[in-house]
Design an enzyme around this catalytic site. Sequence first.
Site, PDB file in Angstrom:
ATOM      1  N   ARG A  90       1.041  -1.184  -0.013  1.00  0.00           N
ATOM      2  CA  ARG A  90       0.050   0.050  -0.137  1.00  0.00           C
ATOM      3  C   ARG A  90       0.747   1.145   0.192  1.00  0.00           C
ATOM      4  O   ARG A  90       2.117   1.174   0.560  1.00  0.00           O
ATOM      5  CB  ARG A  90      -0.621  -0.127   1.107  1.00  0.00           C
ATOM      6  CG  ARG A  90      -1.925  -0.911   1.251  1.00  0.00           C
ATOM      7  CD  ARG A  90      -3.238  -0.446   0.230  1.00  0.00           C
ATOM      8  NE  ARG A  90      -4.303  -1.254   0.103  1.00  0.00           N
ATOM      9  CZ  ARG A  90      -4.510  -2.330  -0.576  1.00  0.00           C
ATOM     10  NH1 ARG A  90      -3.701  -2.615  -1.566  1.00  0.00           N
ATOM     11  NH2 ARG A  90      -5.562  -3.172  -0.467  1.00  0.00           N
ATOM     12  N   HIS A 141      -0.716   0.582  -9.837  1.00  0.00           N
ATOM     13  CA  HIS A 141      -1.443  -0.378  -8.790  1.00  0.00           C
ATOM     14  C   HIS A 141      -2.001  -1.428  -9.658  1.00  0.00           C
ATOM     15  O   HIS A 141      -3.333  -1.794  -9.763  1.00  0.00           O
ATOM     16  CB  HIS A 141      -2.629   0.301  -8.199  1.00  0.00           C
ATOM     17  CG  HIS A 141      -2.716  -0.401  -6.674  1.00  0.00           C
ATOM     18  ND1 HIS A 141      -3.359   0.455  -5.842  1.00  0.00           N
ATOM     19  CD2 HIS A 141      -3.087  -1.690  -6.510  1.00  0.00           C
ATOM     20  CE1 HIS A 141      -3.584  -0.462  -4.768  1.00  0.00           C
ATOM     21  NE2 HIS A 141      -3.195  -1.658  -5.275  1.00  0.00           N
TER      22      HIS A 141
END
Lengths: 310, 310
Positions: free
Chosen positions: B225, B273
């Site tokens: 993350r 991502h």
Amino acid sequence: MAALLFISPQDASGVWPEALARAMPAIEVRVWPEAGDRADIEYAVVWKPPADSLRALPNLRAIFSLGAGVDYLFTNTELPEDVPLVRLIDPALTEGMTEYVLYHVLHYHRYMCEYQAQQRQRVWRELPQVRPGDRTIGIMGLGVIGGDAAAKLALLGFSVAGWSRSAKRLPQVRSFFGCDQLDAFLGRSEILACVLPLTPETEGILNKDTLAALPRGACVISAGRGGHMIEEDLLAALDSGHIAGATLDVFHSEPLPVEHPFWTHPKITVTPHVASITNPFTASTQVADNIRRIQQGEALIGVVDRQRRY
Amino acid sequence: MAALLFISPQDASGVWPEALARAMPAIEVRVWPEAGDRADIEYAVVWKPPADSLRALPNLRAIFSLGAGVDYLFTNTELPEDVPLVRLIDPALTEGMTEYVLYHVLHYHRYMCEYQAQQRQRVWRELPQVRPGDRTIGIMGLGVIGGDAAAKLALLGFSVAGWSRSAKRLPQVRSFFGCDQLDAFLGRSEILACVLPLTPETEGILNKDTLAALPRGACVISAGRGGHMIEEDLLAALDSGHIAGATLDVFHSEPLPVEHPFWTHPKITVTPHVASITNPFTASTQVADNIRRIQQGEALIGVVDRQRRY
């Protein structure tokens, strides 16, 4: 004391003599052209030896290649006829090639060229993620080196096939073999990696016909020998869009000439014949083991079949 | 008939409703905000649900996350307290992350940045080839995802260690755990990959102190993350030369703003991502299996510990 002659003009000043001496303390290591009394030489460890370096070695018992490929030996006009030729089989060499093939397979599989281009344009866009089981990989050459790459790709879940002269049995790797099965093999290979030996049969095997037999949008990794690839056929297939990308480690002329179009082609990755570099220390251990085998009358590992040329 | 509410504003028009319906034909799939009678809803399948979407679901039996990370749920002020939260554990998700980590580890291990730069300058130069056993890789996070990446790297011969909250047993992977062992773990990690969950304990864990604890010249892969990384600390460590390269898939702000310095930094690879993208069809199968487990009174797979937050 038996003597070994190291013959590699490009490596004469490197660590090879030390590595060989360390691996076989009971053998005298000489470095060509300082051969001394040629009658002492029982072993030659060579990489691209000048023709005259192999002449008049009356007691030679084996010629060991510093690389897995021995194609260069067959152009040597003074190659002794009755001496075993031994190619290098070394776990470190295999590891390096497997890393190279895996890296570039993943590069194409995960569209890293496209993501790199997007970064240059500051574009945030997700591209499709294909499951490895839905991605067909073809490995040309399923010997010690290609077999290891194929097995590791299969462990990652890829749909892997290999093509070789004769049928091979490898878990999770589909075996295609011989000329008859080449087209079927190519037709299912979205990413093709060639690690074949260079022989009269494989010279020019990556040409307009075989490239056309790959699925549209296929990518090619050439890491065996430059002689496998018809370079103008690759350029035409890239420019037509039939082939989407190529990674080339080996070339007809090495170093690749600065004016060669491969250097700047947007769909070509060039590496300087480094897919796997022979490690002097691990390789010397393999040579030492084979010399021990000769001395104890055991079978050599990696003997070249002069008919097949590998 | 039990109903499932799919809540993902960014995916509402995609294939998710079809994939869920196909995986669980006996359950009615509704797509938020069309919840219908809220008393029917027994299951919620969510990704970044608006707070009010989880309110007043009196018969809710489980909340399934579309991703392995559930950090976003803990910022939801209306998160029901007594309903199990389930993170996604899906072989396809694990595969994708392992591919991403392997690719970038090989990229740094084999100096591919340098070879790419050499190609741009038409330079033919061999760089050292380090054996994988002499290359130390560190994986932060040794759960289902990190454990698979670590195991595959170990199969390729790398010297792999992992760091996690508690000790783990994985063949060929050295386990470090807890705050006390973090520095020792970092000190031996030439290539570090972070796939930790984001929790209060791991937020900002990639900072000037931990980056400084890596060996000089280390490379970092951040695929968990964005909240793990203190972005200015990374830039400082890259600019000082202590860190040689970074691959970043996750960011504090996503999409990464066009003016962000990461896009153009010569030592940073940016991907949007996509290290591993949830596959609606395989993920729906995992959700369906867990719903069957609830209905048959079996234990759920992937229940989140609300204390640990993963």
